[in-house]
Design a protein around this motif. Structure first.
Motif, PDB file in Angstrom:
ATOM      1  N   UNK A  38     -24.361 -11.773  53.454  1.00 14.04           N
ATOM      2  CA  UNK A  38     -23.981 -12.500  54.716  1.00 14.04           C
ATOM      3  C   UNK A  38     -24.768 -12.406  55.842  1.00 14.04           C
ATOM      4  N   UNK A  39     -25.213 -11.195  56.454  1.00 17.79           N
ATOM      5  CA  UNK A  39     -26.017 -11.073  57.481  1.00 17.79           C
ATOM      6  C   UNK A  39     -27.301 -11.667  57.152  1.00 17.79           C
ATOM      7  N   UNK A  40     -27.940 -11.687  56.209  1.00 15.30           N
ATOM      8  CA  UNK A  40     -29.161 -12.388  56.046  1.00 15.30           C
ATOM      9  C   UNK A  40     -28.997 -13.930  56.058  1.00 15.30           C
ATOM     10  N   UNK A  41     -27.949 -14.536  55.541  1.00 16.62           N
ATOM     11  CA  UNK A  41     -27.607 -15.948  55.851  1.00 16.62           C
ATOM     12  C   UNK A  41     -27.212 -16.295  57.170  1.00 16.62           C
ATOM     13  N   UNK A  42     -26.516 -15.400  57.837  1.00 14.75           N
ATOM     14  CA  UNK A  42     -26.153 -15.590  59.201  1.00 14.75           C
ATOM     15  C   UNK A  42     -27.595 -15.954  60.029  1.00 14.75           C
ATOM     16  N   UNK A  43     -28.277 -14.754  59.762  1.00 15.93           N
ATOM     17  CA  UNK A  43     -29.543 -14.756  60.528  1.00 15.93           C
ATOM     18  C   UNK A  43     -30.550 -15.869  60.120  1.00 15.93           C
ATOM     19  N   UNK A  44     -30.357 -16.285  58.970  1.00 13.02           N
ATOM     20  CA  UNK A  44     -31.172 -17.625  58.698  1.00 13.02           C
ATOM     21  C   UNK A  44     -30.658 -18.937  59.389  1.00 13.02           C
ATOM     22  N   UNK A  45     -29.308 -19.181  59.298  1.00  6.99           N
ATOM     23  CA  UNK A  45     -28.594 -20.068  60.022  1.00  6.99           C
ATOM     24  C   UNK A  45     -29.121 -20.227  61.432  1.00  6.99           C
ATOM     25  N   UNK A  46     -28.725 -19.099  62.377  1.00  7.74           N
ATOM     26  CA  UNK A  46     -28.980 -18.735  63.540  1.00  7.74           C
ATOM     27  C   UNK A  46     -28.374 -19.534  64.766  1.00  7.74           C
ATOM     28  N   UNK A  47     -27.379 -20.334  64.134  1.00  8.19           N
ATOM     29  CA  UNK A  47     -26.463 -21.243  65.135  1.00  8.19           C
ATOM     30  C   UNK A  47     -25.393 -20.501  65.279  1.00  8.19           C
ATOM     31  N   UNK A  48     -24.880 -19.990  66.682  1.00  8.82           N
ATOM     32  CA  UNK A  48     -23.778 -19.266  66.664  1.00  8.82           C
ATOM     33  C   UNK A  48     -22.376 -20.162  66.596  1.00  8.82           C
ATOM     34  N   UNK A  49     -22.594 -21.255  66.977  1.00 10.55           N
ATOM     35  CA  UNK A  49     -21.383 -22.212  66.782  1.00 10.55           C
ATOM     36  C   UNK A  49     -21.185 -22.444  65.327  1.00 10.55           C
ATOM     37  N   UNK A  50     -22.237 -22.717  64.471  1.00  7.96           N
ATOM     38  CA  UNK A  50     -21.869 -22.627  63.080  1.00  7.96           C
ATOM     39  C   UNK A  50     -21.423 -21.752  62.320  1.00  7.96           C
TER      40      UNK A  50
END
Length: 66
Positions: A38-50
């Motif tokens: 989850x943390x890896x994918x959140x970092x990849x997304x990088x958009x706080x609103x998403x």
């Protein structure tokens, strides 16, 4: 904007890889793997609103807009 419609080219294969990744792990190890993923994918997304939208929908799927 978070994509909530199916967006995987090969969803069954992707799901099978996810399940296979957990094989042989204890429950604690499996939870840790999920957290790291989850943390890896959140970092990849990088958009706080998403990310915020995804967290909200994951917590309460009824709030998803289609």
């Amino acid at each position: 904007m978070l994509i909530t419609k199916p967006n995987l080219a090969r969803p069954d294969e992707t799901y099978a890889r996810l399940i296979a990744t957990h094989e042989g792990l204890s429950e604690q190890e499996s939870h840790a793997l999920n957290a790291r993923l989850i943390l890896l994918l959140m970092n990849h997304i990088g958009d706080d609103s998403v990310i915020s939208e995804a967290l909200r929908i994951a917590r309460d799927p009824k709030t998803a807009s289609t």
